[in-house]
Motif scaffolding. Structure first.
Motif, PDB file in Angstrom:
ATOM      1  N   LEU A  47      47.784  53.791  39.676  1.00 46.67           N
ATOM      2  CA  LEU A  47      46.854  53.365  38.628  1.00 46.67           C
ATOM      3  C   LEU A  47      45.993  54.513  38.106  1.00 46.67           C
ATOM      4  O   LEU A  47      45.331  54.368  37.078  1.00 46.67           O
ATOM      5  CB  LEU A  47      45.948  52.255  39.173  1.00 46.67           C
ATOM      6  CG  LEU A  47      46.646  50.912  39.436  1.00 46.67           C
ATOM      7  CD1 LEU A  47      45.705  49.961  40.162  1.00 46.67           C
ATOM      8  CD2 LEU A  47      47.131  50.290  38.134  1.00 46.67           C
ATOM      9  N   LEU A  96      42.462  39.398  32.256  1.00 40.02           N
ATOM     10  CA  LEU A  96      43.702  39.313  33.030  1.00 40.02           C
ATOM     11  C   LEU A  96      44.445  40.644  33.016  1.00 40.02           C
ATOM     12  O   LEU A  96      44.866  41.151  34.066  1.00 40.02           O
ATOM     13  CB  LEU A  96      44.593  38.211  32.448  1.00 40.02           C
ATOM     14  CG  LEU A  96      45.996  38.091  33.061  1.00 40.02           C
ATOM     15  CD1 LEU A  96      45.910  37.499  34.462  1.00 40.02           C
ATOM     16  CD2 LEU A  96      46.898  37.244  32.177  1.00 40.02           C
ATOM     17  N   SER A 139      43.301  43.527  32.534  1.00 40.48           N
ATOM     18  CA  SER A 139      42.494  44.578  33.168  1.00 40.48           C
ATOM     19  C   SER A 139      42.310  44.345  34.657  1.00 40.48           C
ATOM     20  O   SER A 139      41.571  45.075  35.312  1.00 40.48           O
ATOM     21  CB  SER A 139      41.120  44.648  32.489  1.00 40.48           C
ATOM     22  OG  SER A 139      41.232  44.901  31.107  1.00 40.48           O
ATOM     23  N   SER A 140      42.973  43.302  35.187  1.00 41.54           N
ATOM     24  CA  SER A 140      42.870  42.951  36.615  1.00 41.54           C
ATOM     25  C   SER A 140      41.440  42.635  37.014  1.00 41.54           C
ATOM     26  O   SER A 140      40.997  42.962  38.122  1.00 41.54           O
ATOM     27  CB  SER A 140      43.432  44.077  37.498  1.00 41.54           C
ATOM     28  OG  SER A 140      44.791  44.314  37.201  1.00 41.54           O
ATOM     29  N   ARG A 141      40.701  41.989  36.101  1.00 44.37           N
ATOM     30  CA  ARG A 141      39.357  41.526  36.401  1.00 44.37           C
ATOM     31  C   ARG A 141      39.369  40.010  36.573  1.00 44.37           C
ATOM     32  O   ARG A 141      40.329  39.335  36.210  1.00 44.37           O
ATOM     33  CB  ARG A 141      38.385  41.893  35.275  1.00 44.37           C
ATOM     34  CG  ARG A 141      38.244  43.372  35.007  1.00 44.37           C
ATOM     35  CD  ARG A 141      36.990  43.636  34.167  1.00 44.37           C
ATOM     36  NE  ARG A 141      36.908  42.748  33.021  1.00 44.37           N
ATOM     37  CZ  ARG A 141      37.348  43.048  31.798  1.00 44.37           C
ATOM     38  NH1 ARG A 141      37.911  44.221  31.571  1.00 44.37           N
ATOM     39  NH2 ARG A 141      37.224  42.191  30.809  1.00 44.37           N
TER      40      ARG A 141
END
Length: 276
Positions: free
Chosen positions: A24, A255, A257-259
């Motif tokens: 990442l 979603l 942004s993996s938040r």
């Protein structure tokens, strides 16, 4: 769990977490890493960073340049991404959010992503009033200068980037309402950016109108969420659903942004509406 078990207190495996953090760390602005640079960036000791990089390279997730000894993303990621895209991975992720918006607005809800001088529809869900058009929307390209779905995204770009993309293709007229005046289009883009959402009527398809909001991933614009309707429908002002469209764009952005994804029904201040 203790640190010696290799598992963090949150129940995640530390080694796997570190390996994923390395993957990442590669971005559009940062396409390669040296061992020491990465160790400093992720607060790892050199030997740990070296072992993680070597393992990822062995599995094809990274590629080590034999001359510079710097690491780049490897072909295994391309294979995974290709499989995910072929099987409609993005559509599967966003369709539940579009379904909520389609029910809420009774219009067709669309998620489109940037594709050069266009945005491309990757998922669409029809609302209670039925399809907006008589043909499938997925795969359709919307040009930067025509329609809310594209303008909501392109308005978020800086002027130089936007213009470099937009004017690589002719400013085609799709209807009498399509502007091909670059100065007028740029003024519209500025207005959309200030307002935070776009509205159009008949610019791309003379029979439809739409409202759209940009979607951001980790602060970077990636596309738009829109709702559209055929002009023959009498469902009230489509701009009454700006707040729901903005909310859906925010949720999809979280979603991607993996938040944590905020709930759909969280009260949002309704923006002032107007024409564009």
């Amino acid at each position: 769990m203790t640190a010696t078990s290799g598992q963090s207190s949150a129940g995640t495996l530390q080694t796997v977490d570190r390996a994923l953090s390395i993957l990442l760390s590669f971005t559009g602005a940062r396409t390669d890493w040296g061992v020491m640079e990465l160790a400093r960036e992720l607060d790892l000791d050199k030997s740990t960073a070296q072992r993680l990089l070597a393992t990822l390279a062995k599995r094809g997730f990274l590629h080590a340049d034999p001359t510079t000894r710097r690491y780049h993303l490897g072909p295994a990621l391309w294979r995974i991404a290709s499989t995910w895209e072929r099987r409609g991975g993005m559509a599967q992720l966003v369709e539940p959010f579009l379904a909520w918006l389609a029910v809420e607005s009774r219009r067709t809800a669309v998620f489109a992503v940037a594709d050069g001088a266009y945005v491309r529809c990757v998922a669409a869900v029809d609302g209670g009033a039925g399809p907006m058009r008589n043909h499938p929307l997925v795969g359709e390209l919307y040009p930067a200068h025509a329609g809310a779905t594209a303008k909501a995204y392109f308005a978020t770009l800086d002027a130089a980037t936007r213009q470099a993309l937009m004017y690589t293709i002719p400013l085609a007229k799709f209807s009498d309402l399509t502007s091909d005046d670059a100065t007028a289009i740029e003024a519209q883009m500025i207005e959309v950016a200030e307002r935070g959402w776009a509205y159009s009527e008949g610019e791309y398809d003379k029979n439809t109108r739409a409202v759209a909001a940009p979607v951001f991933m980790l602060g970077r614009p990636v596309g738009s969420v829109s709702i559209g309707e055929h002009k023959r429908e009498n469902l009230g002002d489509i701009r009454d659903h700006v707040a729901a469209t903005l909310r859906t764009a925010e949720r999809i952005g979280a979603l991607l942004s993996s938040r944590a994804v905020p709930p759909a029904d969280d009260d949002a201040r309704r923006p002032e509406t107007g024409t564009s």
